[in-house]
Design an enzyme around this catalytic site. Sequence first.
Site: not given
Length: 435
Positions: A121, A207, A248, A252, A259, A319
């Site tokens: 990226t 992103n 998405f 939370g 990223c 995650k």
Amino acid sequence: MRVCVIGAGYVGLVTAAVLADLGNDVVTVEANRETLLKLELNSIPFYEAGLEDMVRRTRKAGLLRFTVDIESGVCDTDIVMITVGTPASEDGRCDLRALEAVAASLAALPPGEYFAVIKSTVPAGTADWLEDYLNQAAEGSSWEVVSNPEFLRQGSAIRDAVEADRIIIGAASEKAARTLQELYKPLNRTVLVTDRRSAEMIKYASNSFLAAKISFINEIAVICEKTGADVTKVAEGMALDRRIGGAFLGAGIGFGGSCLPKDLACLIHTAKQHDLRVPLLESVKEINDRQVKILPERLAHIYGEVSGKTVCVWGLAYKPGTDDLRDAPSIRIIDDLIKRNCVVKAFDPMLVARNKIAAMFAKIETYADPYEAAKDAAAILLVTEWGLLREVDWVKLRDIVNVPLILDGRNTFAPHEVEKAGFTYIGIGRGCSAY
Ligand code: UDX
């Protein structure tokens, strides 16, 4: 095709293994000899489901090799893929030093006609810069550079590569675009060919948009909490509108990982470099910084004083499905709890994640078992929604904890299930106006 992948990090290794599995002849260049030695033994330096098997299989078939030497790696290949890390600097700027080091090595290659692909990226304009640099610095050589950003998610990287929603090819010539289209043809995915700068920007915009969706629903969650609505139901209802979609929209404690935070910061930095104001992007970050404070703040609100209390943290990785702790909300939450003088006991199924957190916080106790971590706890804080936690026996847990209180930072559990066992349940944005 013959492909040389430079950098055996996350993106590099997954890309190399997937391309080799498609029957390409792939050599991966890794500058770190220790990592290389591990790879030679088929040992992957991070956890990714299915990757070790794929590496083993493709190596056995003679389709995947590793080398430390960039020249031997690149010689006789059709495509040079650059997959080195591009982390964010303190101010959000994309740190291109690893890419620049690769560029210097490529410039020193024997004269020839070369084709390079940037998968890392990188800010818009980097592929243009690399091509100009190589064509000037590499005497007698001609270089063409293409931008081909990756969209892999940790935990599902192989599937994301093989079943990619789209393959973005940013090329300055039709010939270059065709070469990459040929490489990816067996995957039979949707391909979008653009100019190089747009391809580079697609990655940042994607992103940052995902990050914006998360911050948006987290903002809604705050309002739900005060108005007695349940954000999980609100998200469910929104998702039924195909223009919005359900991905998405999980409210939370916010997004982490290597990223989303970095790409958002880099996009904001790029805007600033051009004297642009980007209030939406800045709010996305601001909301995320707020979300991560919610659990310790709620705990303090409930107890008045939390000093000396035993707090159980379920989940450390940013995650489920990974042992990665980069920008993981758990780090900031644990830091906050320790500063409030809590006794922190943390559970995560991944040994690497447990070891990493233990190296960061001298006072923490880590456990591979969620029940053991919950012993004598004044509260359980759910930080990472590991699948096995959905199978928790709440009745058994009731007798293990000191106070049956769960603060669900990922809205993972059904409140009535938990409450049935005598627990007090507090989620994020689930109609609990007291907090
Ligand atoms: C992300 C992008 O999804 C991927 O396309 C890109 O190539 C790399 O960055 P990754 O960081 O692996 O992938 O994880 P992702 O699944 O996107 O989750 C990022 C963070 O967002 C996690 O901390 C996750 O918990 C959080 N998240 C995700 C939410 O808080 N709510 C959601 O609804 C979804």
